[in-house]
Structure formats: structure tokens, C-alpha cells
Design a protein around this motif. Sequence first.
Motif, PDB file in Angstrom:
ATOM      1  N   SER A   2     -25.260 -22.722 -69.061  1.00 33.83           N
ATOM      2  CA  SER A   2     -25.186 -21.734 -67.991  1.00 33.83           C
ATOM      3  C   SER A   2     -26.539 -21.042 -67.881  1.00 33.83           C
ATOM      4  O   SER A   2     -27.372 -21.153 -68.786  1.00 33.83           O
ATOM      5  CB  SER A   2     -24.083 -20.701 -68.253  1.00 33.83           C
ATOM      6  OG  SER A   2     -24.335 -20.003 -69.461  1.00 33.83           O
ATOM      7  N   GLY A  35     -28.798 -21.319 -65.162  1.00 36.81           N
ATOM      8  CA  GLY A  35     -29.780 -21.878 -64.247  1.00 36.81           C
ATOM      9  C   GLY A  35     -29.791 -21.126 -62.928  1.00 36.81           C
ATOM     10  O   GLY A  35     -28.957 -20.255 -62.675  1.00 36.81           O
ATOM     11  N   GLY A  36     -30.752 -21.472 -62.076  1.00 41.05           N
ATOM     12  CA  GLY A  36     -30.842 -20.824 -60.776  1.00 41.05           C
ATOM     13  C   GLY A  36     -32.194 -21.036 -60.151  1.00 41.05           C
ATOM     14  O   GLY A  36     -32.974 -21.896 -60.583  1.00 41.05           O
ATOM     15  N   SER A  37     -32.460 -20.262 -59.126  1.00 36.70           N
ATOM     16  CA  SER A  37     -33.723 -20.343 -58.400  1.00 36.70           C
ATOM     17  C   SER A  37     -34.545 -19.086 -58.662  1.00 36.70           C
ATOM     18  O   SER A  37     -34.012 -17.985 -58.657  1.00 36.70           O
ATOM     19  CB  SER A  37     -33.462 -20.491 -56.903  1.00 36.70           C
ATOM     20  OG  SER A  37     -32.775 -21.688 -56.630  1.00 36.70           O
ATOM     21  N   LEU A  59     -36.089 -16.983 -66.503  1.00 33.79           N
ATOM     22  CA  LEU A  59     -34.673 -17.326 -66.558  1.00 33.79           C
ATOM     23  C   LEU A  59     -34.283 -17.506 -68.015  1.00 33.79           C
ATOM     24  O   LEU A  59     -35.129 -17.864 -68.847  1.00 33.79           O
ATOM     25  CB  LEU A  59     -34.376 -18.616 -65.792  1.00 33.79           C
ATOM     26  CG  LEU A  59     -34.338 -18.565 -64.269  1.00 33.79           C
ATOM     27  CD1 LEU A  59     -34.198 -19.988 -63.705  1.00 33.79           C
ATOM     28  CD2 LEU A  59     -33.189 -17.695 -63.777  1.00 33.79           C
ATOM     29  N   THR A  77     -27.791 -27.873 -66.027  1.00 33.58           N
ATOM     30  CA  THR A  77     -27.876 -26.725 -65.132  1.00 33.58           C
ATOM     31  C   THR A  77     -29.222 -26.800 -64.409  1.00 33.58           C
ATOM     32  O   THR A  77     -30.254 -27.065 -65.031  1.00 33.58           O
ATOM     33  CB  THR A  77     -27.706 -25.400 -65.894  1.00 33.58           C
ATOM     34  OG1 THR A  77     -27.693 -24.300 -64.986  1.00 33.58           O
ATOM     35  CG2 THR A  77     -28.814 -25.175 -66.918  1.00 33.58           C
ATOM     36  N   GLN A  78     -29.205 -26.583 -63.115  1.00 34.16           N
ATOM     37  CA  GLN A  78     -30.399 -26.747 -62.303  1.00 34.16           C
ATOM     38  C   GLN A  78     -31.294 -25.518 -62.381  1.00 34.16           C
ATOM     39  O   GLN A  78     -30.824 -24.379 -62.258  1.00 34.16           O
ATOM     40  CB  GLN A  78     -30.023 -27.015 -60.842  1.00 34.16           C
ATOM     41  CG  GLN A  78     -31.202 -27.172 -59.897  1.00 34.16           C
ATOM     42  CD  GLN A  78     -31.999 -28.428 -60.168  1.00 34.16           C
ATOM     43  OE1 GLN A  78     -31.454 -29.479 -60.514  1.00 34.16           O
ATOM     44  NE2 GLN A  78     -33.317 -28.352 -60.001  1.00 34.16           N
ATOM     45  N   VAL A  79     -32.575 -25.777 -62.557  1.00 34.55           N
ATOM     46  CA  VAL A  79     -33.593 -24.725 -62.495  1.00 34.55           C
ATOM     47  C   VAL A  79     -34.580 -25.097 -61.396  1.00 34.55           C
ATOM     48  O   VAL A  79     -35.152 -26.196 -61.421  1.00 34.55           O
ATOM     49  CB  VAL A  79     -34.329 -24.568 -63.846  1.00 34.55           C
ATOM     50  CG1 VAL A  79     -35.517 -23.624 -63.694  1.00 34.55           C
ATOM     51  CG2 VAL A  79     -33.369 -24.054 -64.903  1.00 34.55           C
TER      52      VAL A  79
END
Length: 125
Positions: free
Chosen positions: A7, A9-11, A18, A119-121
Motif C-alpha cells: 500500500s 503508492g500514488g502520484s 511517498l 502498487t503504482q508509483v
Amino acid sequence: QVQLVESGGGSVQAGGSLRLSCAASGSTWRYNSMGWFRQAPGKEREGVATIYTFSGSTYYSDSVKGRFTISQDNAKSTVYLQMNSLKPEDTAMYYCAAGALGGGPALTPQLFQYWGQGTQVTVSS
């Protein structure tokens, strides 16, 4: 078996931070190392940072050394990746992994037996 759930991740814009988390459950006695790996589109999966759960020894790829920090909370079977000074080239899917390793630097994905879903970063310039 070992289950890993990532958990955090994000922009974020370049220069931002982050913190990723990875919670392990199941047969946690099966591994002695946990790590973070990443894979960008069209590229191979690469090691970012790993930690031996008993000794606390850590290893980092040259590309993140000084910017990222891996840590753990053994009581929670959780490993973290604090990512500072993020760059657009850090954009990737980040995966948590666990494995039973023999010691020494462990940034090779093939050494790890258990993997999370990722999880995408995304880091924008």
C-alpha cells in the motif's frame, strides 16, 4: 505460504515523497529477507532495496541510495520504503517480496519466492 499486501503508492511531483508499506501474513517463518522491487513499462524488474529481517542489514541499488530508506516493524511483519526526492525515472510498479536467502546483497528478483501484487508509483516532472 506467505501473503504480501502493498500500500502507499500514488502520484507525486518530482522532488516529493511517498511511503510504501508491505504487510506480510501466513507462514512468515519461511523467509529471512524482504525487499522492494520495481518494474517500469518495457523494462525488467529491478531490485530497489532489501532488508534481512533478523539482522536488519539493508541493501540499496545505486539509483536510489541516499534517497530511499527501507525499514521494518517485525512485530507487525511489515516492511516500509520511504522514498524522498523522487524523480520521474522512479515511475514504476513497485513490488514487495520475501525470500529465504543465504546472506549477502540481495537485489536479484529471482532470489525471492513470495511476491505482492504491486502498487503504482508515478512521478511527474
